[in-house]
Write an enzyme that holds these catalytic residues in place. Structure first.
Site, PDB file in Angstrom:
ATOM      1  N   ASP A 121       0.816  -1.210   0.000  1.00 53.91           N
ATOM      2  CA  ASP A 121       0.000   0.000   0.000  1.00 53.91           C
ATOM      3  C   ASP A 121       0.853   1.265   0.000  1.00 53.91           C
ATOM      4  OD1 ASP A 121       0.356  -1.162   2.799  1.00 53.91           O
ATOM      5  OD2 ASP A 121      -0.165   0.906   3.278  1.00 53.91           O
ATOM      6  N   ASP A 175       5.295   8.206   0.813  1.00 52.87           N
ATOM      7  CA  ASP A 175       5.133   7.728   2.194  1.00 52.87           C
ATOM      8  C   ASP A 175       6.467   7.612   2.928  1.00 52.87           C
ATOM      9  OD1 ASP A 175       2.495   7.698   1.605  1.00 52.87           O
ATOM     10  OD2 ASP A 175       2.231   5.542   1.666  1.00 52.87           O
TER      11      ASP A 175
END
Length: 488
Positions: free
Chosen positions: A244, A254
């Site tokens: 993810d 991220d």
């Protein structure tokens, strides 16, 4: 690109949660230009209301109306295990400016926060701001950071810290996890909408092919193979390569417990939560390949719209086998260039691998070794090479340097031209953990000067910047093991 998929199965309306007494911590004028944000002489937005917008306290500024902020659902594998539905637990998509998505990270709880508070802290926000802009300057595809806005509101992590909001932009934040989400729900309609959206906006070359969805998979896989080769070439460890956290556009996204290598350890682990070393430096290519297998599995129903199940599996399996070939080609080329080798010759890969093994055995500083290597001349004598002193096994490294000099003599570039080319791919400055930590500690005392200094240095990582040379030095012994957590 606006996130045009709508519905409770993919996104939820998510207004940011206000914070008290906002203040600027960091701001990137270069990123502001991408969204035509007018900057004043102080390097900050001319319209002071941008502070409130980028801190999550209001949705309108000037002509911009962010009337529909959302958070999105996705699913994925975390540390190799299916984790089910996840989602933007602390990221809120404000909207689209100039075909770029503007996200706030840390602006409060979302529908997908689970047990989290939806907040980010000053420490992690500064790290993401500095690293995403540093990666861009290194030429590595990445989300960009616009700002960090701070507040004295307390946030509990391992200790009590203060809140911050990092605003970031990207053409899209669509992830492999979005594909896995719809595949897990067996929602082929949504899966097709997602793939069609990506093809239309970012992979138009797939439209005219015989098998658009197969070629979409190949393109996403190829981008991520090239991306991880670039990471390896600068010694970057992402730290949490869960499926993810992987961009469908091949971007670095991220930023959490990332780290750049100081002394070279091929099995370096930058995330103290990664007890098994799944995401260690040398495993990043393998794990990215594994994540592409997750994507292939999620996209299988799309191929089955045109092919039999068996044929679809064979096509994706064959496409997946292209990943290591693309990665190997990109990695080899990157390290050839780091060594100043313009041509391809038999024995080059062995030469590179011997060097990396020697660097690992002697814990040689990764960035400085390659940067200083450009000073070596084709006619250098072994006794003139100061870098020999960095290695424990002198006989072994002397043989390597002898072979390397011999290899250089087959190149046509002059020493001066080769040095220019090597210095253009081997950075002098990286975001070392001890430097980031020093800036964070000052910022926690309301002194943001070191954040600004690092931001300016890292925006020109290949330049000498002689007055700032000390920022290129490796950490002192007591700061070589700065541990970083996923918590932000």
């Amino acid at each position: 690109m606006p996130f045009t998929l709508r519905g409770d199965d993919v996104c939820q309306a998510t207004p940011p949660t206000p914070l008290p007494n906002l203040y600027w911590v960091a701001f990137s004028p270069a990123v502001a230009k991408l969204i035509d944000l007018e900057i004043g002489n102080d390097g900050l937005p001319k319209d002071p209301e941008w502070l409130e917008v980028l801190g999550g306290n209001q949705l309108n500024v000037g002509a911009h109306r962010f009337s529909n902020p959302i958070s999105t659902a996705y699913s994925g594998h975390q540390f190799g295990t299916w984790a089910g539905q996840l989602g933007d637990g602390r990221a809120i998509l404000l909207g689209d400016i100039n075909h770029l998505e503007l996200q706030l990270k840390g602006a409060g709880r979302t529908h997908y926060s689970r047990m989290g508070d939806g907040r980010a802290v000053l420490r992690s926000s500064i790290r993401e701001f500095l690293c995403s802009e540093a990666m861009h300057a290194l030429g590595i595809p990445t989300s960009r950071a616009l700002s960090v806005v701070g507040s004295k509101q307390a946030v509990r992590r391992e200790t009590m810290e203060t809140a911050a909001v990092c605003s970031r932009i990207a053409p899209s934040f669509i992830r492999i996890g979005h594909f896995e989400h719809f595949a897990s729900l067996q929602n082929i309609v949504r899966l097709k909408e997602l793939a069609d959206l990506l093809i239309s906006e970012f992979y138009p070359e797939c439209v005219s092919t015989q098998d658009p969805y197969l070629n979409l998979f190949k393109e996403i896989s190829a981008r991520n193979a090239k991306l991880v080769a670039q990471w390896q070439s600068v010694g970057f460890c992402h730290g949490v390569l869960n499926s993810d956290n992987i961009s469908a556009l091949g971007l670095t996204i991220d930023y959490g417990p990332f780290g750049f290598l100081d002394h070279f350890e091929i099995d370096h682990i930058c995330n103290h939560s990664d007890h098994g070393g799944r995401y260690a430096y040398h495993r990043q290519p393998q794990i990215m390949h594994w994540n592409m297998a997750c994507l292939a599995s999620a996209m299988l129903p799309l191929l089955e719209l045109e092919h039999s199940a068996e044929e679809s599996q064979d096509l994706l399996r064959s496409a997946l086998e292209e990943f290591p070939l693309i990665y190997a080609k990109e990695w080899q080329q990157a390290f050839r260039l780091k060594l100043g080798l313009q041509s391809e010759q038999d024995g080059d890969i062995e030469l590179i691998e011997r060097l990396l093994q020697a660097m690992h055995d002697s814990k040689v500083d990764f960035t400085n070794f390659f940067r200083n290597l450009s000073n070596l001349k084709k006619e250098s004598k072994l006794t003139e090479i100061l870098q020999r002193d960095e290695f424990v096994d002198r006989e072994h490294i002397d043989q390597w340097f002898a072979d390397y000099i011999n290899r250089l003599q087959s190149e046509t570039k002059s020493d001066d031209d080769r040095k220019k080319l090597m210095d253009a791919v081997n950075p002098k400055y990286i975001l070392r953990n001890h430097l980031a930590q020093a800036a964070i500690e000052k910022a926690q005392q309301d002194d943001f000067s070191e954040v600004d200094v690092l931001f300016r240095i890292l925006s020109k990582p290949f330049d000498e910047q002689l007055a700032l040379h000390h920022y290129s030095k490796p950490p002192p012994l007591d700061l070589q093991r700065v541990a970083v957590s996923c918590s932000s």
